[in-house]
Design an enzyme around this catalytic site. Structure first.
Site, PDB file in Angstrom:
ATOM      1  CB  ALA A  79      -0.802   0.143   1.348  1.00 36.38           C
ATOM      2  CB  ALA A  80       2.551   3.293  -1.454  1.00 35.48           C
ATOM      3  CD  GLN A  81       0.264   9.536  -3.884  1.00 32.56           C
ATOM      4  OE1 GLN A  81      -0.340   8.884  -5.067  1.00 32.56           O
ATOM      5  NE2 GLN A  81       1.387  10.183  -4.110  1.00 32.56           N
ATOM      6  CB  SER A 123      10.183   2.862  -5.432  1.00 31.42           C
ATOM      7  OG  SER A 123      10.092   3.775  -6.839  1.00 31.42           O
ATOM      8  CD  GLU A 125      10.190   8.437  -9.045  1.00 31.92           C
ATOM      9  OE1 GLU A 125      10.432   8.208  -9.995  1.00 31.92           O
ATOM     10  OE2 GLU A 125      10.457   9.363  -8.355  1.00 31.92           O
ATOM     11  CE1 TYR A 147       5.522   5.927  -4.527  1.00 28.57           C
ATOM     12  CE2 TYR A 147       7.521   6.326  -5.981  1.00 28.57           C
ATOM     13  CZ  TYR A 147       6.468   5.328  -5.212  1.00 28.57           C
ATOM     14  OH  TYR A 147       6.561   4.065  -5.310  1.00 28.57           O
ATOM     15  CE  LYS A 151       6.778   3.407  -2.013  1.00 26.16           C
ATOM     16  NZ  LYS A 151       6.299   2.187  -1.682  1.00 26.16           N
ATOM     17  CG  PHE A 186       1.181   4.703 -13.176  1.00 23.10           C
ATOM     18  CD1 PHE A 186       2.279   5.252 -12.310  1.00 23.10           C
ATOM     19  CD2 PHE A 186      -0.130   4.197 -12.677  1.00 23.10           C
ATOM     20  CE1 PHE A 186       2.093   5.170 -10.990  1.00 23.10           C
ATOM     21  CE2 PHE A 186      -0.248   4.435 -11.333  1.00 23.10           C
ATOM     22  CZ  PHE A 186       0.624   4.623 -10.535  1.00 23.10           C
ATOM     23  N   GLY A 209       4.104  14.321 -21.601  1.00 20.58           N
ATOM     24  CA  GLY A 209       4.983  15.140 -21.016  1.00 20.58           C
ATOM     25  C   GLY A 209       6.460  14.777 -21.511  1.00 20.58           C
ATOM     26  NE  ARG A 276       6.132  12.885 -13.361  1.00 23.83           N
ATOM     27  CZ  ARG A 276       5.897  11.567 -13.231  1.00 23.83           C
ATOM     28  NH1 ARG A 276       7.052  10.907 -12.799  1.00 23.83           N
ATOM     29  NH2 ARG A 276       5.162  10.864 -13.847  1.00 23.83           N
TER      30      ARG A 276
HETATM   31  P1  NAP Z   1      -0.998   1.038  -6.950  1.00 21.81           P
HETATM   32  O1  NAP Z   1      -1.781   0.318  -8.075  1.00 21.81           O
HETATM   33  O2  NAP Z   1      -1.004   2.355  -6.903  1.00 21.81           O
HETATM   34  O3  NAP Z   1      -1.868   0.598  -5.493  1.00 21.81           O
HETATM   35  C1  NAP Z   1      -1.569   1.132  -4.344  1.00 21.81           C
HETATM   36  C2  NAP Z   1      -2.428   0.293  -3.521  1.00 21.81           C
HETATM   37  O4  NAP Z   1      -2.261   1.002  -2.385  1.00 21.81           O
HETATM   38  C3  NAP Z   1      -3.964   0.355  -3.558  1.00 21.81           C
HETATM   39  O5  NAP Z   1      -4.490  -0.863  -3.157  1.00 21.81           O
HETATM   40  C4  NAP Z   1      -4.506   1.493  -2.697  1.00 21.81           C
HETATM   41  O6  NAP Z   1      -5.643   1.221  -2.239  1.00 21.81           O
HETATM   42  C5  NAP Z   1      -3.594   1.346  -1.291  1.00 21.81           C
HETATM   43  N1  NAP Z   1      -3.557   2.366  -0.511  1.00 21.81           N
HETATM   44  C6  NAP Z   1      -3.151   3.680  -1.042  1.00 21.81           C
HETATM   45  N2  NAP Z   1      -3.370   4.280   0.300  1.00 21.81           N
HETATM   46  C7  NAP Z   1      -3.567   3.500   1.366  1.00 21.81           C
HETATM   47  C8  NAP Z   1      -4.114   3.752   2.526  1.00 21.81           C
HETATM   48  N3  NAP Z   1      -3.701   5.111   3.248  1.00 21.81           N
HETATM   49  N4  NAP Z   1      -4.129   2.645   3.457  1.00 21.81           N
HETATM   50  C9  NAP Z   1      -4.218   1.340   2.826  1.00 21.81           C
HETATM   51  N5  NAP Z   1      -4.224   1.211   1.553  1.00 21.81           N
HETATM   52  C10 NAP Z   1      -3.872   2.336   0.883  1.00 21.81           C
HETATM   53  O7  NAP Z   1       0.266   0.389  -6.651  1.00 21.81           O
HETATM   54  P2  NAP Z   1       1.182  -0.520  -7.699  1.00 21.81           P
HETATM   55  O8  NAP Z   1       1.702  -0.358  -8.695  1.00 21.81           O
HETATM   56  O9  NAP Z   1       0.590  -1.926  -7.474  1.00 21.81           O
HETATM   57  O10 NAP Z   1       2.589  -0.510  -6.498  1.00 21.81           O
HETATM   58  C11 NAP Z   1       2.502  -1.369  -5.387  1.00 21.81           C
HETATM   59  C12 NAP Z   1       3.728  -0.884  -4.554  1.00 21.81           C
HETATM   60  O11 NAP Z   1       4.782  -0.853  -4.918  1.00 21.81           O
HETATM   61  C13 NAP Z   1       3.498   0.654  -4.153  1.00 21.81           C
HETATM   62  O12 NAP Z   1       3.897   0.638  -2.884  1.00 21.81           O
HETATM   63  C14 NAP Z   1       4.223   1.375  -4.851  1.00 21.81           C
HETATM   64  O13 NAP Z   1       4.688   2.492  -4.467  1.00 21.81           O
HETATM   65  C15 NAP Z   1       5.401   0.456  -5.007  1.00 21.81           C
HETATM   66  N6  NAP Z   1       6.349   0.396  -6.368  1.00 21.81           N
HETATM   67  C16 NAP Z   1       5.711   0.392  -7.456  1.00 21.81           C
HETATM   68  C17 NAP Z   1       6.311   0.031  -8.607  1.00 21.81           C
HETATM   69  C18 NAP Z   1       5.766  -0.049 -10.128  1.00 21.81           C
HETATM   70  O14 NAP Z   1       6.351   0.268 -11.129  1.00 21.81           O
HETATM   71  N7  NAP Z   1       4.577  -0.420 -10.222  1.00 21.81           N
HETATM   72  C19 NAP Z   1       7.744   0.103  -8.628  1.00 21.81           C
HETATM   73  C20 NAP Z   1       8.385   0.445  -7.392  1.00 21.81           C
HETATM   74  C21 NAP Z   1       7.570   0.207  -6.125  1.00 21.81           C
HETATM   75  P3  NAP Z   1      -7.081   1.593  -3.028  1.00 21.81           P
HETATM   76  O15 NAP Z   1      -7.476   1.005  -4.029  1.00 21.81           O
HETATM   77  O16 NAP Z   1      -8.170   1.828  -2.026  1.00 21.81           O
HETATM   78  O17 NAP Z   1      -6.816   3.054  -3.619  1.00 21.81           O
HETATM   79  O1  G4F Z   2       4.797   6.002 -15.599  1.00 20.52           O
HETATM   80  P1  G4F Z   2       5.288   6.979 -14.567  1.00 20.52           P
HETATM   81  O2  G4F Z   2       4.056   8.042 -13.850  1.00 20.52           O
HETATM   82  O3  G4F Z   2       6.220   6.356 -13.564  1.00 20.52           O
HETATM   83  P2  G4F Z   2       7.193   6.842 -12.347  1.00 20.52           P
HETATM   84  O4  G4F Z   2       7.140   8.269 -12.302  1.00 20.52           O
HETATM   85  O5  G4F Z   2       8.425   6.448 -13.077  1.00 20.52           O
HETATM   86  O6  G4F Z   2       6.750   6.077 -10.941  1.00 20.52           O
HETATM   87  C1  G4F Z   2       6.487   4.757 -11.135  1.00 20.52           C
HETATM   88  O7  G4F Z   2       7.575   4.051 -11.103  1.00 20.52           O
HETATM   89  C2  G4F Z   2       8.085   3.959 -10.049  1.00 20.52           C
HETATM   90  C3  G4F Z   2       9.554   3.266  -9.969  1.00 20.52           C
HETATM   91  O8  G4F Z   2      10.510   3.974 -10.546  1.00 20.52           O
HETATM   92  C4  G4F Z   2       7.127   3.478  -8.707  1.00 20.52           C
HETATM   93  F1  G4F Z   2       7.923   3.581  -7.471  1.00 20.52           F
HETATM   94  C5  G4F Z   2       6.205   4.620  -8.723  1.00 20.52           C
HETATM   95  O9  G4F Z   2       5.211   4.119  -7.488  1.00 20.52           O
HETATM   96  C6  G4F Z   2       5.269   4.481 -10.089  1.00 20.52           C
HETATM   97  O10 G4F Z   2       4.891   2.936 -10.327  1.00 20.52           O
HETATM   98  O11 G4F Z   2       6.337   8.045 -15.356  1.00 20.52           O
HETATM   99  C7  G4F Z   2       7.323   7.526 -16.064  1.00 20.52           C
HETATM  100  C8  G4F Z   2       8.108   8.690 -16.815  1.00 20.52           C
HETATM  101  C9  G4F Z   2       8.541  10.025 -15.925  1.00 20.52           C
HETATM  102  O12 G4F Z   2       9.622  10.343 -16.012  1.00 20.52           O
HETATM  103  C10 G4F Z   2       7.415  10.879 -16.565  1.00 20.52           C
HETATM  104  O13 G4F Z   2       7.951  12.237 -16.406  1.00 20.52           O
HETATM  105  O14 G4F Z   2       6.991   8.875 -17.733  1.00 20.52           O
HETATM  106  C11 G4F Z   2       7.287  10.466 -18.297  1.00 20.52           C
HETATM  107  N1  G4F Z   2       5.847  10.873 -18.726  1.00 20.52           N
HETATM  108  C12 G4F Z   2       5.829  11.804 -19.934  1.00 20.52           C
HETATM  109  N2  G4F Z   2       4.764  11.952 -20.300  1.00 20.52           N
HETATM  110  C13 G4F Z   2       4.580  10.866 -18.027  1.00 20.52           C
HETATM  111  C14 G4F Z   2       3.998  11.517 -18.931  1.00 20.52           C
HETATM  112  N3  G4F Z   2       4.330  10.211 -16.929  1.00 20.52           N
HETATM  113  C15 G4F Z   2       2.943  10.095 -16.869  1.00 20.52           C
HETATM  114  N4  G4F Z   2       2.390   9.490 -15.864  1.00 20.52           N
HETATM  115  N5  G4F Z   2       2.088  10.835 -17.686  1.00 20.52           N
HETATM  116  C16 G4F Z   2       2.530  11.268 -18.760  1.00 20.52           C
HETATM  117  O15 G4F Z   2       1.736  11.885 -19.644  1.00 20.52           O
END
Ligand code: NAP
Ligand code: G4F
Length: 328
Positions: A79-81, A123, A125, A147, A151, A186, A209, A276
């Site tokens: 879980a995370a924002q 992450s 990040e 964020y 993390k 995303f 972007g 950003r």
């Molecule tokens: P996600 O789709 O955004 O899911 C986030 C989850 O966190 C959702 O189930 C959300 O619930 C829950 N949540 C948010 N605020 C909460 C709170 N206050 N209390 C309890 N639950 C809460 O994220 P994901 O892509 O699956 O990623 C999973 C984890 O890995 C996250 O911690 C993310 O930061 C980390 N991460 C992701 C990536 C990636 O590329 N996907 C990479 C590195 C790390 P709701 O459905 O109710 O909103």
């Molecule tokens: O897809 P993004 O929003 O992912 P970002 O910022 O890399 O974060 C994701 O990956 C992290 C792991 O490194 C996680 F921890 C995090 O929770 C999340 O899952 O953006 C990727 C790149 C950025 O550089 C952004 O500036 O894509 C670029 N981008 C260009 N145009 C855009 C856009 N991103 C978004 N979301 N929307 C656009 O229109």
């Protein structure tokens, strides 16, 4: 029977991990927030096999009670924002959930049963303005968003609880991983969904972007296996999970449009609204430690991932259109 509690079970990774653990024979519990609508779309086909409990990373007492009630052998804190732009608009909420939330759940585990194995979703990040390439477990962090900073706090608290209380606490430093279940905000899913809608004549442009941003993109289904492997290891540790290859947002878009026989340059418009305050320009991880010590490696290639996402979104958009026509 082994049992696991997943926070963030309604998110992308939560859905893949729940399915993975069920297939391994686990009893799976998930923590979900109360909302006015139900966020169970991603786990709709699993709800009769898992047990859901209300809870929130903001509520310490609820977390303590939850750990006590469920009595899991493993906790996966997903879980995370998790959306970087939102963290600039809501830095305090992001800190409360994504940073302090980790301490709350670690405290709940320490209080109830310090033998529970713990996985923290860290992450790439955290590497932010990268200090070396590729990034490894030893690369210093330089986060570029609230964020990323949050993390980093969660990562070090996980390390600290391991060192202070001898807890089996692991931090997975996961690089971007995507899937057809990825949130629509995303960039990868924003692109694949737009391609599907453009191909169906429902949209005629895609505003993005920073097209030069480079990411090391893998498939979420592969990455949840690495989470599990960390908790099966002999000793707790931290691991980079990545493919070791990077691509630009431009390349992702080009490949996604090509999959539908479209020329991306005719549809993509750069819009500064999506820039950003500070971006992470490049990320590329070295997964050697995860390969050597956990035997983990990614299976899905970048091209397969892009194709899978576009194909699934095309199916979804066509099904939505069919349903609309039937309702007319
Ligand atoms: P996600 O789709 O955004 O899911 C986030 C989850 O966190 C959702 O189930 C959300 O619930 C829950 N949540 C948010 N605020 C909460 C709170 N206050 N209390 C309890 N639950 C809460 O994220 P994901 O892509 O699956 O990623 C999973 C984890 O890995 C996250 O911690 C993310 O930061 C980390 N991460 C992701 C990536 C990636 O590329 N996907 C990479 C590195 C790390 P709701 O459905 O109710 O909103
Ligand atoms: O897809 P993004 O929003 O992912 P970002 O910022 O890399 O974060 C994701 O990956 C992290 C792991 O490194 C996680 F921890 C995090 O929770 C999340 O899952 O953006 C990727 C790149 C950025 O550089 C952004 O500036 O894509 C670029 N981008 C260009 N145009 C855009 C856009 N991103 C978004 N979301 N929307 C656009 O229109």
């Amino acid at each position: 029977m082994r049992s696991a509690l997943i926070t963030g079970i309604t998110g992308q990774d939560g859905a893949y991990l729940a399915k993975f653990l069920l297939d391994k024979g686990y009893q799976v519990h998930g923590m979900v927030r109360r909302g006015s609508t139900l966020p169970f779309e991603r786990i709709a086909d699993l709800t009769d096999q898992i047990t859901l409990h209300q809870g929130d990373l903001l509520d310490q007492m609820a977390l303590n009670r939850l750990i006590e009630t469920v009595g899991p052998t493993e906790v996966y804190n997903l879980a995370a924002q998790s959306f970087v732009p939102t963290s600039f608009d809501q830095p305090i909420l992001t800190g409360e959930v994504t940073a302090l939330g980790v301490t709350r759940i670690l405290e709940a585990i320490r209080t109830v049963d310090a033998n529970i194995r713990f996985y923290q979703a860290s992450s790439s990040e955290m590497f932010g303005k990268v200090l070396e390439e590729p990034q490894t477990e030893k690369t210093p962090f330089w986060p570029r968003s609230p964020y990323g900073v949050s993390k980093m706090y969660g990562h070090w608290m996980t390390v600290n609880y391991r060192e202070s209380y001898n807890m089996f606490a692991c931090s997975g430093i996961l690089f971007n991983h995507e899937s057809p279940l990825r949130g629509i905000e995303f960039v990868t899913r924003k692109i694949s969904y737009a391609v599907a809608r453009i191909a169906q004549g429902l949209q005629n442009e895609l505003r993005l972007g920073n097209l030069d941003a480079e990411r090391d993109w893998g498939f979420a289904g592969d990455y949840v296996e690495a989470m599990w492997l960390m908790l099966q290891a002999e000793k707790p540790d931290d691991y980079v999970v990545s493919t070791g290859k990077k691509h630009t947002v431009r390349e992702f878009a080009q490949l996604a449009f090509e999959r539908s026989g479209l020329d991306w340059e005719k549809y993509v418009i750069v819009d500064e609204k999506f820039y950003r305050p500070a971006d992470v320009n490049t990320l590329c991880g070295d997964p050697a430690k995860a390969k050597q010590e956990l035997g983990w490696q990614p299976k899905v290639s970048f091209e397969q991932l892009v194709h899978m996402m576009v194909d699934e979104d095309l199916k979804r958009v066509k099904a939505e259109q069919k349903l609309k026509q039937e309702q007319l």
